[in-house]
Design an enzyme around this catalytic site. Structure first.
Site, PDB file in Angstrom:
ATOM      1  N   PRO A  24       0.844  -1.205   0.000  1.00  0.00           N
ATOM      2  CG  PRO A  24       0.046  -1.010   2.185  1.00  0.00           C
ATOM      3  CD  PRO A  24       0.821  -1.907   1.285  1.00  0.00           C
ATOM      4  CG  MET A  25       3.576   2.546  -1.647  1.00  0.00           C
ATOM      5  SD  MET A  25       4.721   2.418  -3.026  1.00  0.00           S
ATOM      6  CE  MET A  25       3.860   1.291  -4.116  1.00  0.00           C
ATOM      7  CD  GLN A  78      -2.511   0.361   4.851  1.00  0.00           C
ATOM      8  OE1 GLN A  78      -2.193   1.465   4.433  1.00  0.00           O
ATOM      9  NE2 GLN A  78      -1.618  -0.525   5.242  1.00  0.00           N
ATOM     10  CB  CYS A 108       1.212   5.376   8.592  1.00  0.00           C
ATOM     11  SG  CYS A 108       1.549   6.972   7.841  1.00  0.00           S
ATOM     12  CE  LYS A 147       3.403  -2.358   4.540  1.00  0.00           C
ATOM     13  NZ  LYS A 147       3.641  -0.922   4.672  1.00  0.00           N
ATOM     14  CG  ASN A 207       6.686  -3.960   2.805  1.00  0.00           C
ATOM     15  OD1 ASN A 207       6.749  -2.906   3.414  1.00  0.00           O
ATOM     16  ND2 ASN A 207       6.403  -4.027   1.534  1.00  0.00           N
ATOM     17  N   GLY A 208       9.926  -4.246   2.351  1.00  0.00           N
ATOM     18  CA  GLY A 208      10.944  -3.195   2.434  1.00  0.00           C
ATOM     19  C   GLY A 208      12.229  -3.623   1.765  1.00  0.00           C
TER      20      GLY A 208
HETATM   21  C1  LIG Z   1       5.120   7.095  -1.129  1.00  0.00           C
HETATM   22  C2  LIG Z   1       4.868   6.004  -0.143  1.00  0.00           C
HETATM   23  C3  LIG Z   1       3.624   5.897   0.432  1.00  0.00           C
HETATM   24  C4  LIG Z   1       3.378   4.860   1.365  1.00  0.00           C
HETATM   25  N1  LIG Z   1       2.126   4.732   1.889  1.00  0.00           N
HETATM   26  C5  LIG Z   1       1.847   3.677   2.694  1.00  0.00           C
HETATM   27  C6  LIG Z   1       0.528   3.425   3.146  1.00  0.00           C
HETATM   28  O1  LIG Z   1      -0.419   4.152   2.837  1.00  0.00           O
HETATM   29  N2  LIG Z   1       0.329   2.344   3.939  1.00  0.00           N
HETATM   30  C7  LIG Z   1       1.345   1.502   4.311  1.00  0.00           C
HETATM   31  O2  LIG Z   1       1.111   0.524   5.038  1.00  0.00           O
HETATM   32  N3  LIG Z   1       2.594   1.721   3.890  1.00  0.00           N
HETATM   33  C8  LIG Z   1       2.864   2.760   3.091  1.00  0.00           C
HETATM   34  N4  LIG Z   1       4.136   2.937   2.611  1.00  0.00           N
HETATM   35  C9  LIG Z   1       5.175   1.959   2.963  1.00  0.00           C
HETATM   36  C10 LIG Z   1       5.271   0.888   1.894  1.00  0.00           C
HETATM   37  O3  LIG Z   1       4.078   0.125   1.818  1.00  0.00           O
HETATM   38  C11 LIG Z   1       6.427  -0.060   2.205  1.00  0.00           C
HETATM   39  O4  LIG Z   1       6.245  -0.654   3.476  1.00  0.00           O
HETATM   40  C12 LIG Z   1       7.783   0.598   2.182  1.00  0.00           C
HETATM   41  O5  LIG Z   1       7.900   1.544   1.130  1.00  0.00           O
HETATM   42  C13 LIG Z   1       8.834  -0.496   1.998  1.00  0.00           C
HETATM   43  O6  LIG Z   1      10.109   0.000   1.997  1.00  0.00           O
HETATM   44  P1  LIG Z   1      10.988   0.260   0.653  1.00  0.00           P
HETATM   45  O7  LIG Z   1      10.403   1.516   0.078  1.00  0.00           O
HETATM   46  O8  LIG Z   1      12.370   0.398   1.189  1.00  0.00           O
HETATM   47  O9  LIG Z   1      10.832  -0.913  -0.255  1.00  0.00           O
HETATM   48  C14 LIG Z   1       4.403   3.961   1.720  1.00  0.00           C
HETATM   49  C15 LIG Z   1       5.669   4.103   1.108  1.00  0.00           C
HETATM   50  C16 LIG Z   1       5.908   5.101   0.206  1.00  0.00           C
HETATM   51  C17 LIG Z   1       7.275   5.207  -0.421  1.00  0.00           C
END
Ligand SMILES: Cc1cc2nc3c(=O)[nH]c(=O)nc-3n(C[C@H](O)[C@H](O)[C@H](O)COP(=O)(O)O)c2cc1C
Length: 215
Positions: A24-25, A78, A108, A147, A207-208
């Site tokens: 989710p982003m 989400q 978050c 998450k 994740n990540g």
């Molecule tokens: C622009 C952006 C928005 C994000 N928004 C959410 C979100 O709404 N909900 C969530 O659980 N994680 C959110 N994340 C986290 C991502 O789901 C993910 O856990 C994280 O980017 C993983 O790390 P990485 O970027 O190093 O791969 C967001 C990440 C980014 C970069």
């Protein structure tokens, strides 16, 4: 795709075919992005986070976030919030909107979100987090997932204890962004930490971008 990548696994009773799941982003994983991800092989797509309070107060922008296309399914929607009643209501609205899975954001790191006790702030209030999770589980018939992060900061990495507390409330799968709240999005995500998930019954999806994810 090879046989492993094409195998079917389940979140609750929802079959997922394939291994890659779209994270989710907020501001990114809108319909257009989800459709592209689907086209490129995502087995499951996840929406941007939707505010439970926004749903409760019928915010117009929030309503737009609830829309999904038929071809996207299975879709995990989400939501975020820390008020169990609002979360229960939001879960029902999201289920009615067509979500196959309700995911609760407990990761978050953004100031505006944590200052209301939402997102990763819930990792500092595990009892409340468990009530939030239970409220969602009781409100809907679709599976509920959470998450989370490794913890708030380096001195309080409580993800395993946290996971145990919420899964006994009926959450059927967990995802963990392998960083703490303090790390925000910086540094390598520490996914190996999740391999030894002592006593956590459900699978935890790592994740990540981190050391084990970069060949
Ligand atoms: C622009 C952006 C928005 C994000 N928004 C959410 C979100 O709404 N909900 C969530 O659980 N994680 C959110 N994340 C986290 C991502 O789901 C993910 O856990 C994280 O980017 C993983 O790390 P990485 O970027 O190093 O791969 C967001 C990440 C980014 C970069």
């Amino acid at each position: 795709m090879n046989e492993i990548n094409n195998s079917t696994w389940y979140i609750g009773n929802v079959p997922i075919t394939g291994r890659a799941v779209l994270a989710p982003m907020a501001g990114v994983s809108d319909i257009a992005y989800r459709l592209l991800a689907k086209e490129h092989g995502a087995a499951l797509v996840c929406t941007e986070m939707v505010s439970a309070m926004g749903i409760k107060y019928e915010n117009e922008h929030t309503k737009d976030l609830l829309f999904m296309e038929d071809v996207e399914h299975p879709v995990s929607m989400q939501i975020f919030g820390s008020d169990p009643e609002a979360i229960a209501l939001a879960s029902q609205v999201v289920e009615r909107a067509g979500a196959d899975i309700v995911d609760i954001n407990m990761g978050c790191p953004v100031k505006k979100v944590v200052s209301s006790g939402d997102g990763s702030a819930l990792m500092k209030t595990p009892d409340l987090a468990a009530r939030v999770a239970e409220a969602a589980v009781k409100a809907v018939s679709v599976p509920v997932t959470v998450k989370m992060r490794l913890g708030w900061d380096d001195t309080s990495k409580n993800v395993l204890d946290f996971a145990k507390r919420i899964e006994i409330r009926g959450v059927c799968r967990l995802a963990c962004h392998g960083r703490t709240r303090e790390q925000m999005y910086m540094g390598a995500a520490h996914c190996p930490y999740l391999k030894n998930k002592k006593g956590v019954a459900n699978p935890v999806m790592g994740n990540g971008t981190g050391e084990i994810l970069i060949p």
